[in-house]
Write an enzyme that holds these catalytic residues in place. Sequence first.
Site, PDB file in Angstrom:
ATOM      1  N   ASP A  46      47.334  16.875  -6.263  1.00 29.00           N
ATOM      2  CA  ASP A  46      47.419  15.558  -5.625  1.00 29.00           C
ATOM      3  C   ASP A  46      47.806  15.687  -4.167  1.00 29.00           C
ATOM      4  OD1 ASP A  46      48.723  13.562  -8.406  1.00 29.00           O
ATOM      5  OD2 ASP A  46      46.796  14.524  -8.007  1.00 29.00           O
ATOM      6  N   ALA A  47      48.713  16.622  -3.878  1.00 28.09           N
ATOM      7  CA  ALA A  47      49.187  16.781  -2.498  1.00 28.09           C
ATOM      8  C   ALA A  47      48.032  17.218  -1.594  1.00 28.09           C
ATOM      9  CB  ALA A  47      50.316  17.805  -2.449  1.00 28.09           C
ATOM     10  N   ASP A  50      45.804  14.251  -1.077  1.00 25.14           N
ATOM     11  CA  ASP A  50      46.397  13.300  -0.125  1.00 25.14           C
ATOM     12  C   ASP A  50      46.252  13.800   1.302  1.00 25.14           C
ATOM     13  OD1 ASP A  50      49.155  12.212  -2.249  1.00 25.14           O
ATOM     14  OD2 ASP A  50      47.047  11.597  -2.097  1.00 25.14           O
ATOM     15  N   SER A  95      29.740 -18.978  -8.337  1.00 23.78           N
ATOM     16  CA  SER A  95      28.663 -19.041  -9.320  1.00 23.78           C
ATOM     17  C   SER A  95      28.018 -20.423  -9.226  1.00 23.78           C
ATOM     18  CB  SER A  95      29.194 -18.718 -10.704  1.00 23.78           C
ATOM     19  OG  SER A  95      29.850 -19.809 -11.231  1.00 23.78           O
ATOM     20  N   LYS A 137      15.682 -18.184 -11.682  1.00 18.54           N
ATOM     21  CA  LYS A 137      17.035 -17.616 -11.770  1.00 18.54           C
ATOM     22  C   LYS A 137      16.945 -16.260 -12.449  1.00 18.54           C
ATOM     23  CE  LYS A 137      21.775 -18.756 -12.991  1.00 18.54           C
ATOM     24  NZ  LYS A 137      22.118 -17.597 -13.792  1.00 18.54           N
ATOM     25  N   LYS A 311      18.134 -25.754  -4.803  1.00 18.60           N
ATOM     26  CA  LYS A 311      19.051 -25.760  -3.668  1.00 18.60           C
ATOM     27  C   LYS A 311      18.616 -26.832  -2.675  1.00 18.60           C
ATOM     28  CE  LYS A 311      19.600 -20.822  -4.300  1.00 18.60           C
ATOM     29  NZ  LYS A 311      19.340 -19.457  -3.829  1.00 18.60           N
ATOM     30  N   CYS A 429      48.508 -17.511 -41.871  1.00 14.66           N
ATOM     31  CA  CYS A 429      48.020 -16.604 -40.829  1.00 14.66           C
ATOM     32  C   CYS A 429      47.565 -15.309 -41.493  1.00 14.66           C
ATOM     33  CB  CYS A 429      49.138 -16.324 -39.839  1.00 14.66           C
ATOM     34  SG  CYS A 429      48.739 -15.012 -38.672  1.00 14.66           S
TER      35      CYS A 429
HETATM   36  S1  IVH Z   1      22.202 -18.772  -5.610  1.00  8.72           S
HETATM   37  C1  IVH Z   1      26.508 -19.996  -4.201  1.00  8.72           C
HETATM   38  N1  IVH Z   1      19.830 -18.121  -6.478  1.00  8.72           N
HETATM   39  O1  IVH Z   1      23.040 -16.761 -10.815  1.00  8.72           O
HETATM   40  C2  IVH Z   1      25.286 -19.808  -5.015  1.00  8.72           C
HETATM   41  N2  IVH Z   1      21.709 -17.354  -7.723  1.00  8.72           N
HETATM   42  O2  IVH Z   1      25.034 -18.509 -12.029  1.00  8.72           O
HETATM   43  C3  IVH Z   1      24.751 -18.442  -4.962  1.00  8.72           C
HETATM   44  N3  IVH Z   1      21.144 -15.944  -9.638  1.00  8.72           N
HETATM   45  O3  IVH Z   1      25.874 -15.272  -9.407  1.00  8.72           O
HETATM   46  C4  IVH Z   1      23.785 -18.143  -6.014  1.00  8.72           C
HETATM   47  N4  IVH Z   1      18.966 -15.981  -9.348  1.00  8.72           N
HETATM   48  O4  IVH Z   1      23.814 -13.800  -9.863  1.00  8.72           O
HETATM   49  C5  IVH Z   1      21.157 -18.030  -6.694  1.00  8.72           C
HETATM   50  N5  IVH Z   1      17.671 -17.572  -7.069  1.00  8.72           N
HETATM   51  C6  IVH Z   1      18.974 -17.484  -7.293  1.00  8.72           C
HETATM   52  C7  IVH Z   1      19.520 -16.747  -8.376  1.00  8.72           C
HETATM   53  C8  IVH Z   1      20.900 -16.710  -8.556  1.00  8.72           C
HETATM   54  C9  IVH Z   1      19.965 -15.503 -10.086  1.00  8.72           C
HETATM   55  C10 IVH Z   1      22.433 -15.615 -10.260  1.00  8.72           C
HETATM   56  C11 IVH Z   1      23.469 -15.042  -9.327  1.00  8.72           C
HETATM   57  C12 IVH Z   1      24.655 -15.960  -9.419  1.00  8.72           C
HETATM   58  C13 IVH Z   1      24.428 -16.621 -10.732  1.00  8.72           C
HETATM   59  C14 IVH Z   1      25.112 -17.965 -10.780  1.00  8.72           C
END
Ligand code: IVH
Length: 700
Positions: A46-47, A50, A95, A137, A311, A429
């Site tokens: 380790d030394a 480091d 997400s 997606k 979006k 339980c």
């Molecule tokens: S937009 C802030 N676009 O879905 C939003 N996400 O459930 C950013 N994903 O973590 C995400 N295809 O891994 C976006 N065309 C797409 C996507 C997508 C897959 C996934 C991504 C995200 C998750 C959210």
Amino acid sequence: MKRAAKPVPVDELDEKAAKAELKHLAEVIAYHDRLYYEKNAPEISDAAYDALRRRNTAIEQRFPALVRPDSPSRRIGAAPATGFAKVTHAKPMLSLDNAFDEEDVRAFFQSVRNFFRRPEDLARVDFATIEVAAEPKIDGLSCSLRYEHGRLVLAATRGDGITGEEVTANVMTLKDVPHRMEGRSWPERIEVRGEVYMERPGFFALNAEREKAGEPVFANPRNAAAGSLRQLDPAITASRPLKFFAYAWGAASAPIAETHWQALKQFRAWGFSVNPLSKLCRGVEAVLAFHRDIAARRAELPYDIDGVVYKVNDLELEERLGFAARAPRWAIAHKFPAQQAETVLKEIIVQVGRQGSLTPVAVLEPITVGGVVVQRATLHNEDEIARKDIREGDMVVIQRAGDVIPQVVGVVKERRPKGSEPYVFPHKCPICHSLAVREPGEAVRRCTGGLICAAQAVERLRHFVSRDAFDIEGLGHKHITEFWEDKLIKTPADIFRLDYAAIAEREGWGEQSAVKLKEAIEARRAITLDRFIYALGIPQVGQQTAKLLARHYRSFKRWRAAMEQAQDHEGEAWRELNDIHGIGEDMAADIAGFFAEKHNLKLLDDLLGEITVTDYEAGRPPHSPLAGKTVVFTGTLTAMSRSEAKARAEALGATVSGSVSGKTDYLVVGADAGSKAEKARALGVKTMSEEEWLALASGG
Ligand code: IVH
């Protein structure tokens, strides 16, 4: 890997020599990391290790411009047990909220509309004409790629959204990811985000190879992609057929476009792959038609998708819509319906949770549902079993949607075996045999064993060390159960007082694994406030709520003081807790209730003798005049809806409260304001008009 015996003093190195040595050190340290973390067979002390790291740091301090993208110093704080460095995303990777049917989608567009107020804004979010970028997606894992001056310098997985794992060298092996962006129009610094995924043919070939080699196969392309990217050896990643689609971005030093659609075009121009099925839609009906179209083509696509993402195209609107706690308000994932299959339910077992809840689980004849092998499914609770009349031995319909735990949808009654009996839910339980009772109005039956129930104790400890809490690797279910039974760990604090010499002597252990465990535990003596709150396992307090609390109270000390005051349900502190958006009264009662229990306070004191809780900082804008302030809105606003005003204030680091008190910093007074304005004047709280607020909120 040998090096000249006497190194040149750092002060005497010239740039060329420094550069060469940094390259060498990066390789040597990575080599030793691999031996240590992956192969469990270190070659140096380790030394000595480091000393290598110290030298690397010293050279980098003298020549900051020479710090390499793969420098070992970028891996400080690396979770030792996983071998990956942690990277804090410049902007969190959130997400998406989900819509499961057209009604959910319409509700989403309605909520976008409700956010705005001015007629000219409303015209841009009209149901029939709103511009929406729609994209498949992809079912992979998201990744953030940091480019500086057009060069890829850092790649990170999403992790918990705030910090991810550093996987630069691995991502560099993907053909779809440019090391240098093409063209010229890129900003100096930008995080390009998208999905790393594996196509099905590549996935099947990989699994076939693994099967032949006697290695475990991956359950689905997504797991294969994640497993292939998270390799300590980039050569392994390079041998896997990984691909990347760009679809979003994080921090950027300059705006990249005015619409999402333009941004996607930019990505293409910079050399990224962008999903060619993406479409710019006009109006909600067009969006829904796109979903139907993609659903129909799903099976022909070479990669897995689990829905479509919508979006809001206009980035100015997007910016204003901003983010709620876990997901943006400007996007939604419209999922495909769940996939189903039939199989035999072999047995119903009952698991005991950390708060004593008895949860029935179906043990199934293994079956593949949408490409994943399912062996267990949740049965929710005893009423659910009775309502569906689910019995052991039944042929059942299993449903799986995305990441959700598989469920038993119902029974195929025609195929019920003769002589089967209705299932009788246990009233004791299954672990400690204490009585399990169901309070009136409650759906769950709970074990009354409390602190004597091994299952509850073990589950609480498991939660405490779990990935999103203290994240202690190497302390799994089996070890916790054994340590608990042998009284080595009774409370969370005991984890930090283990006798490693004694552990090394235990069967199945040994010096090395004891040292590894020690390192994993020692690395967690400092923890962020949100993780700490989550780790406590307070009923109803999941990760999101823990984050809300951490963001609101910022330090453990403040939180604890406030919770002790919140015992008085008439007082200020109780009201403040209830005012946090996302925390209801029921939850507030559980949170404050935790502090009413003497044994919990004892547990906290004991624990704080062993660890430090760091203040919450993520996402706080540093120079905002509103940072840390408490703002109350009253009356009708004209330029923005109440939700937009609130979102704006929160984005600038303020806390928005519903009622005026001594803690209020600003009261924003709209038209027809009532008693709040009077109260504010009486308390000497600063009040401002909507115009003044707008000036402040726009940094003017
Ligand atoms: S937009 C802030 N676009 O879905 C939003 N996400 O459930 C950013 N994903 O973590 C995400 N295809 O891994 C976006 N065309 C797409 C996507 C997508 C897959 C996934 C991504 C995200 C998750 C959210």
